[in-house]
Each structure stands twice: as structure tokens, then as C-alpha cells.
Scaffold this active site. Structure first.
Site, short mmCIF file in Angstrom:
data_model
loop_
_atom_site.label_atom_id
_atom_site.label_comp_id
_atom_site.label_asym_id
_atom_site.label_seq_id
_atom_site.Cartn_x
_atom_site.Cartn_y
_atom_site.Cartn_z
N ASP A 73 42.67 35.74 52.57
CA ASP A 73 42.79 36.00 51.27
C ASP A 73 41.83 34.48 50.52
O ASP A 73 42.47 33.87 49.99
CB ASP A 73 44.14 36.01 50.61
N LYS B 276 39.96 46.36 37.79
CA LYS B 276 39.44 44.90 38.21
C LYS B 276 38.19 44.90 38.93
O LYS B 276 38.20 45.43 40.18
CB LYS B 276 40.39 44.13 38.79
N GLU C 92 33.86 36.30 30.89
CA GLU C 92 34.49 37.25 31.78
C GLU C 92 35.40 38.15 31.01
O GLU C 92 36.06 37.77 29.73
CB GLU C 92 35.09 36.78 33.09
N LYS D 174 42.51 27.81 40.19
CA LYS D 174 43.86 28.25 39.55
C LYS D 174 45.02 27.48 40.41
O LYS D 174 44.71 27.11 41.77
CB LYS D 174 44.08 29.57 39.67
N SER E 79 38.79 34.45 47.46
CA SER E 79 38.07 34.80 46.58
C SER E 79 36.62 35.09 46.72
O SER E 79 36.06 34.41 47.27
CB SER E 79 38.27 34.22 45.18
N ALA E 80 36.18 36.47 46.28
CA ALA E 80 34.86 36.84 46.38
C ALA E 80 34.02 35.84 45.48
O ALA E 80 32.71 35.76 45.62
CB ALA E 80 34.68 38.17 46.31
N ASP E 81 34.81 35.26 44.55
CA ASP E 81 33.95 34.18 43.58
C ASP E 81 33.18 33.05 44.35
O ASP E 81 32.13 32.78 43.92
CB ASP E 81 34.96 33.64 42.62
#
Length: 759
Positions: free
Chosen positions: A160, A108, A43, A181, A162-164
Site C-alpha cells: 500500500d 477519487k 487539489e 500524513k 501512494s501513487a503520489d
């Protein structure tokens, strides 16, 4: 039918997305098509939003090099002026890293941001989600990163997430990371991934009985891993099946122990950082960079060091997994594609070129157009040697099961000559998977020659600049893959490439292959001296096959490099070979006899003296004398045994001379063996058509005969094991000369008749 060049450059997965302007580097295209070297995606938000300049650039370069060092091809993914790139040049890496210094200059990019970034022609660093999307479009199945995005604390009210995580549920790409993380709610992240149907596992690097999900900076998070694996083979097999149901996977890799930070320490920092973000009203895509920077400041940079170490470690492990995945995927590949050579007895590393040969009549006028005959074909020293080797194998084999194999390792461009070469090889069912294809830059090698009515060369022009480009990593990888017994190099390769590849061969120690060098031309033969030389018995070069002019050039270049001033290594070997005053006087006396005219010529021109000085570095020399035949010189550790070699063989040399040097044991004595082989009767009074590939045909057949039987017949060795070994050498040289004669009479660069008459 699509051209071979198109087949080579575009995999089916790339063609599915032909409406999406995906830019893939030549190197990545080649690897994806060949399915020999693993490709690992990387990435770019870690470059654009994760670290400050120049640390971000240094880290990006180190990660790519880590993939290469472990036998893979890196594909850093990013948007450059709105265009999605899979694989970046070093210049693009620098550009991306430098632009990130100014806030707002680089977007981003997650899934939602792709269209906007492309429409506005922005620079963009890809998140895990967008990197997965572009990887899947390109056909890349393994992706290495630092930490996984996930569910933030208090996501029940902020949403909140993540789209991941959603991307992992629908895109079959494996993400190798060090867990979510540390700033995230790891328990909820794992729960969410379960809901999305994502396989989450942890690599158990120290055989712990119970493995927890790593917490990025920490090796444990308190959350038990749903699954665990202890080998890369198992991981790859799981990915193979998971990919078949179009679902992504997360492979968690604990940070190396020496870089891990205490869990209690990190947890406290994360809590304080989250509180600070709330106070400042920071949220959305700005939250993660803020939290990571806050932790970095609080740890005086230790967290950044940990971050870099885990990314490098993940890249290394991802490459190993990708290697195993290529193997795991192989059964499904072989049902739809032609089988490729995976091992070869001989590898020929050198040039392949598009040859145009003209032959003009006697009434020739320079500066004007002349009537004649023009023929185009595939040529190049490397290709010709390989073709002659394959023809010889066909003739030598008694059945398909015992057919030996040779493979050409070379490079072409995506242009008309390159396309013609690949199409013709494909038409002949010749495996071309070891030929690297590049786009732009250098043109495919070409050779244009004009001959007179007798076939003698008048003038030629050779453009071999593409062969001099640095494709050493491709060569090294192919030699590792093929595992040949013998490797032949032609001196079209640049000195830089030769040195890199020879360094790799040296590291194989006792398992290294026999190495033969074809000097190629008077000018290029000097490149042999550019290789870091070692002396007998540790020399890497087993044999060189120069003409007399090439021998002079090689010797001159060795002199200029001061190899003959090495009194610690070279001189003791030369001194031990028995080239005494008495021996030299014996040679001079013999040279005055009619049967030793060749010896007289070699002495008067200094060819023999040059050969003696070179032998400690190359061990065997086969000197090509044109119409006068061949002269062989070799270092022997059992020179005394040559006294009793029977000469009943019809292929025996016209004469054989030996020097007797230092005794190394009661059974062994060093010395030089010299043998003269005139041209065979079959090669006298030939109707010569062209001389282009005669030397290449000779070497190709010689190499095929060399590996024809078991290793005990390998006459490149310094010990005489049996009479059969020496007789096999004599027969090999005879057959190689026959092969050369057949090509002299052929319009082709290498005569197809070789496949019928070599025995």
C-alpha cells in the site's frame, strides 16, 4: 501568423496538450500567459473525500481566498462531468462540495482513474498525483495541499504505497505540504521518495539548528529532513533547477505552532485507528479517509481544525514561493519572449474600445442609409489618454534612456473586436500585458458614433459594460507591479471597482501615487461620489478634469451623498480657505470687467461655487470650458507666495486670483489659487474633423508633462516650492491644449502629430 488573442490565451505548455480536453479558466490562462501573477494549484479530494459538507466548501473557499489575499491566482483542480478543470468557479465549487454528501457520487481520481472518470463522465476529486498531472499540462509549477500520501504501515506485505510518490518522480511540479500524513510510515515514505529522485526539503520557519520532517498534525516526526531552506527565494531557485530535470519536489511546511498536536498523542491515535481498519477489513482508496475520520472523532474535531489551519498556511507559503519562482524563471523567459514593462511612470486605468466613427454629408435622411465615410480604430478613454501620454513622452524624451513609460490597465473579451485591439497594439509594439482577457460573458467595449460634415457629434452608442465588471483584483495587482507615480482613472469603471481600488491605494500611505480622475461623461461623472471620500490634506484624489456639465453632475452627486453636510471634516477645510464675504465681493466686482468675462459666466452658472465646495475632497480642479479654454482651481498651503510669482513666462494665465485663508504656520497660509488659460492662438479657427479624443489627448499630454521632470515640478502638490514649478504647470497646460487641438484636426482618436510637437 497566429493572432495576438491566441498568443495571449494559450501558453506553449497548454498547446502541447491540445488533444486532451483540459478546461482552464480565463483567469488562470491570463496569469499563465502573462507570467506576472503566480498561479497555485489546489487539489479537490480534500473537498470530496476529506471533509463533510458544508465544512468542505467553506474550507475550499477560504483556501482560494488565501491565495488571492497573498497576490496569487488559485486553480482548484477537479473533474466536472468527466471533464478535467483547472480552476473552478464558485458555482462549481459548491456543486462539487454538495455532491460529495452522497457516497459514490464523486470518484477519487489518481493517475489510474483519469481515463475511467472521463469516459464515464463522472465527477472527480483529484489526489496529489492527478492534480500534479493536470497542473503540469496547464503549465502550473506550484501546488498547495494538506498532507502528502506515502507508504502505509506494513506496506512490505500490503504494497500500500501512494501513487503520489511515483508521480513526484516524473512530473516537475512542486508540492507544498505539511509532510506525509500522520497515518503513514514517514521514514519509509522519505526513503521511497529518495529512490524516486524527489527533492524533499523543509521550510525552517523558526531557524532551528536541526529540522525534522513535519508529521502533518505535528511539527516534528522524528525523521531528519534531507534538506532545509530558510527563505522562499532559495526554495524557488531550487525548484527552478529541479524542474529543468523533469523531477518533482516536496516542500514541507510545519503546521503553525498554535494548531500543532502532541506527537505522542497523535501516534497513539494512529496506531489504534490502523488496528481498527484491519479489524474491519478496510483498505485501498477507502483506508485514508477512514483513518482521518477516526482520528477526527477521537480528537473531538481538533484534528480537523489543525488540518484546515495547515492547509491555509501551506496555501499562503505556496503563493510566496510561486512569486519567487516567477522571478527565478525569468532569465529563461526573456530569451524567447518580448520584454514586458515591469515598471511604469504612469498607469491609466479605464476603457479600451473598438471605435467605429462615421461622417455623413449634408443631405442626410434619418431612417435611411446615408453616403459617408467610415473609419474603425482603437478607442476608449483609457486607451486614448494612454496613447496621448506615450506620444507626448516620445516627443519629450531626448534619448531612449530617458524615455518615460505609461501603461494601460483594462479588460477585453476573446471576441473579434478584442482580437483586433490586441493585434493592432502588437503591431504598434505597444505593451498590452496589463489588459485582462476574458472568454464569454461580456463583449469587448465598442463605441459607434456618427458626425456631421463639420465633425460635430450627431449621435453615438457606447457599449462599455465589460469595463463595469469587477476586475478590481487585476487592477490592484497591476498597480502594485507597475509602481506608477501617477494613476489616471476614467469613470467607465463601476463604483464598486473604483472603491476597491481606492481602498488599496489608501493603504499605501505616504507612498501612494498621485491620482487623477477623468469624469468621462455627464452621467458617469457622478461615480466619483461613490468613492469613500477623505478631505485635504488626506484626500486620495489629486485632480479631476470635468467639463462644466460634468462638474454640475459631480456636485449634485456629492450633495446627494451628503458630503457637504460633514461639519466635522469638510466644513473646517472649506472655512479655512478664505472664501469670505469680502473675497466673494471681489470676485463679483472683477466679473463685471471685460477681461473677466469667463469669471462672470462661471459665477452666474454656479460653476465657481460648486468648485469651491468640491476642493476639500479633490484638491485640484481643471475645468474644461471648450472653446473658452481651461480654468484651474487648487488648494494651496503657501498661497502668499503667489504674490511674487514672475509672469514673464509666455505660457502665463490670462489672470490669476487667490483667496487668503487660515494661517497654519508663520510660513504657510491656506487659500485657493484660480487661474484662467484661454485656448492658444494655434487652436483658433481649427478645421475640426472630430471631437472624440480631444479631451483625452489634453489629459494624456498633461500627465506626461507632469512626470516629465523630478518631483519638485509636481504642481499637484499644495506647496509652491519654486518659480519653476509654477511655470512648468503653465507650460504643461499650454502644451496639453496644443495636443487637444491636433486631435481635433485628426481623423484618429489621438493625433500622431503629438509625438512631434510637444516640448
Amino acid at each position: 501568423m497566429k493572432s495576438a488573442i491566441a498568443k495571449r490565451l494559450l501558453s506553449s505548455s497548454i498547446r502541447r496538450w491540445n488533444k486532451f480536453p483540459l478546461i482552464i479558466t480565463d483567469e488562470v490562462k491570463q496569469a499563465l500567459n502573462d507570467k506576472v501573477l503566480p498561479v497555485v494549484s489546489l487539489e479537490s479530494t480534500i473537498i470530496t473525500h476529506g471533509m463533510a459538507y458544508p465544512q468542505n466548501l467553506e474550507m475550499a473557499q477560504k483556501v482560494e481566498q488565501t491565495v488571492r489575499d497573498n497576490g496569487g491566482i488559485p486553480a482548484t483542480i477537479a473533474f466536472i462531468e468527466g471533464k478535467p478543470h483547472v480552476g473552478l468557479s464558485n458555482e462549481q465549487l459548491v456543486q462539487l462540495a454538495e455532491k460529495s454528501r452522497d457516497k459514490g457520487m464523486v470518484n477519487k481520481v489518481s493517475r489510474r482513474d483519469i481515463g475511467y472518470t472521463m469516459a464515464r463522465k463522472l465527477y472527480g476529486g483529484t489526489t496529489i498525483a492527478s492534480t500534479m498531472i493536470l497542473s503540469h499540462m496547464a503549465g502550473i509549477k506550484v501546488f498547495a495541499t494538506g498532507g502528502l500520501g506515502g507508504v502505509h504501515y506494513e506496506a512490505q506485505s500490503t504494497f500500500d504505497i501512494s501513487a503520489d510518490l511515483n508521480e513526484l518522480g516524473r512530473t516537475p511540479v512542486a508540492v507544498v505540504c505539511s509532510g506525509p500524513k500522520s497515518i503513514l510510515d514517514i521514514g519509509l515514505t522519505i526513503e521511497y521518495l529518495e529512490t524516486q529522485g524527489v527533492c524533499v526539503s523543509t521550510y525552517n520557519d523558526d531557524n532551528r539548528p536541526q529540522v525534522q520532517i513535519p508529521g502533518f498534525y505535528t511539527r516534528e516526526s522524528g525523521i531528519i529532513s534531507p534538506d532545509q531552506f530558510q527563505s522562499f527565494q532559495e526554495i524557488a531557485l531550487a525548484l527552478h533547477y529541479q524542474n529543468n530535470i523533469n523531477s518533482g519536489s516536496v516542500i514541507c511546511v510545519p503546521i503553525p505552532k498554535e494548531y500543532a498536536l502532541p506527537s505522542s498523542f497523535i501516534n497513539e491515535l494512529v496506531k489504534n485507528a490502523i488496528d481498527e481498519a484491519k479489524r474491519l477489513g478496510i483498505q485501498g482508496k477507502e483506508l485514508t479517509p477512514f483513518l482521518l475520520q477516526t482520528i477526527s472523532n477521537a480528537t473531538a474535531g481538533k484534528s480537523v481544525d489543525s488540518n484546515i489551519s495547515l492547509v491555509l498556511n501551506n496555501a499562503k507559503i505556496a503563493t510566496s514561493i510561486a512569486k519567487e519562482l516567477l522571478i527565478a524563471d525569468q532569465p529563461s523567459i526573456t530569451t524567447t519572449t518580448k520584454s514586458k514593462i515591469t515598471k511604469a511612470d504612469v498607469a491609466i486605468v479605464g476603457s479600451v474600445a473598438y471605435d467605429t466613427i462615421s461622417k455623413i454629408g449634408s443631405a442626410t435622411k434619418l431612417g435611411d442609409s446615408n453616403i459617408g465615410f467610415i473609419q474603425s480604430s482603437i478607442g476608449g478613454v483609457g486607451h486614448n489618454v494612454n496613447l496621448a501620454c506615450q506620444y507626448s513622452f516620445q516627443s519629450l524624451s531626448k534619448s531612449k534612456s530617458d524615455l518615460k513609460s505609461s501603461q494601460l490597465v483594462s479588460i477585453v473579451s476573446n471576441d473579434l473586436p478584442g482580437s483586433s485591439i490586441l493585434n493592432e497594439l502588437e503591431g504598434k509594439n505597444m505593451d498590452s500585458t496589463s489588459i485582462k482577457v476574458i472568454e464569454g460573458g461580456k463583449s469587448t467595449a465598442q463605441y459607434v458614433a456618427t458626425h456631421d460634415e463639420q465633425g460635430e457629434l450627431i449621435v453615438a452608442c457606447a457599449d462599455m459594460s465589460i469595463i463595469e465588471t469587477d476586475f478590481s483584483s487585476h487592477i490592484i495587482n497591476e498597480l502594485d507591479r507597475l509602481g506608477p507615480k501617477v494613476v489616471v482613472f476614467d469613470c467607465n469603471l463601476s463604483p464598486k471597482v473604483l472603491n476597491k481600488v481606492f481602498h488599496s491605494i489608501r493603504k499605501k500611505g505616504d507612498n501612494k501615487p498621485a491620482v487623477i480622475i477623468e469624469p468621462t461623461s455627464f452621467i458617469k461623472s457622478s461615480r466619483i461620489a461613490s468613492i469613500d471620500q477623505t478631505v485635504f490634506p488626506n484626500n486620495v484624489i489629486s485632480l479631476i478634469t470635468p467639463t462644466r456639465a460634468e462638474m454640475e453632475s459631480i456636485h449634485k452627486s456629492f450633495t446627494e451623498k451628503e458630503y457637504f453636510n460633514d461639519f466635522d471634516n469638510w466644513f473646517p477645510i472649506l472655512d479655512a480657505l478664505g472664501i469670505s464675504a469680502d473675497f466673494r465681493e471681489k470676485l463679483n466686482a472683477l466679473s463685471r470687467k471685460p477681461d473677466y468675462k469667463v469669471l462672470s459666466d462661471l459665477l452666474s452658472n454656479g460653476d465657481l461655487q460648486r468648485s469651491f465646495q468640491l476642493l476639500p475632497y479633490v484638491q485640484n480642479i481643471l475645468l474644461k470650458l471648450g472653446k473658452d479654454g481651461l480654468f484651474s482651481l487648487s488648494i494651496s498651503e503657501t498661497v502668499q507666495d503667489y504674490k511674487s510669482i514672475p509672469t514673464a513666462s509666455p505660457y502665463k494665465p490670462k489672470f490669476m486670483l487667490t483667496s487668503f485663508g487660515q494661517k497654519v504656520s508663520p510660513e504657510k497660509q491656506l487659500g485657493i489659487v484660480m487661474q484662467y488659460f484661454p485656448i492658444p492662438p494655434e487652436n483658433e479657427n481649427l478645421e475640426i474633423v472630430n471631437v472624440t479624443g480631444a479631451g483625452d489627448s489634453l489629459l494624456g499630454t498633461l500627465v506626461a508633462k507632469l512626470v516629465e521632470q523630478n518631483d519638485s515640478y509636481n504642481w499637484l502638490n499644495s506647496e509652491l516650492i519654486s518659480v519653476e514649478q509654477e511655470w512648468h504647470k503653465w507650460e504643461s497646460i499650454y502644451q496639453a491644449q496644443i495636443s487637444s487641438g491636433l486631435t481635433l484636426m485628426s481623423n484618429s482618436a489621438v493625433s500622431e502629430e503629438i509625438a512631434k510637437v510637444i516640448k
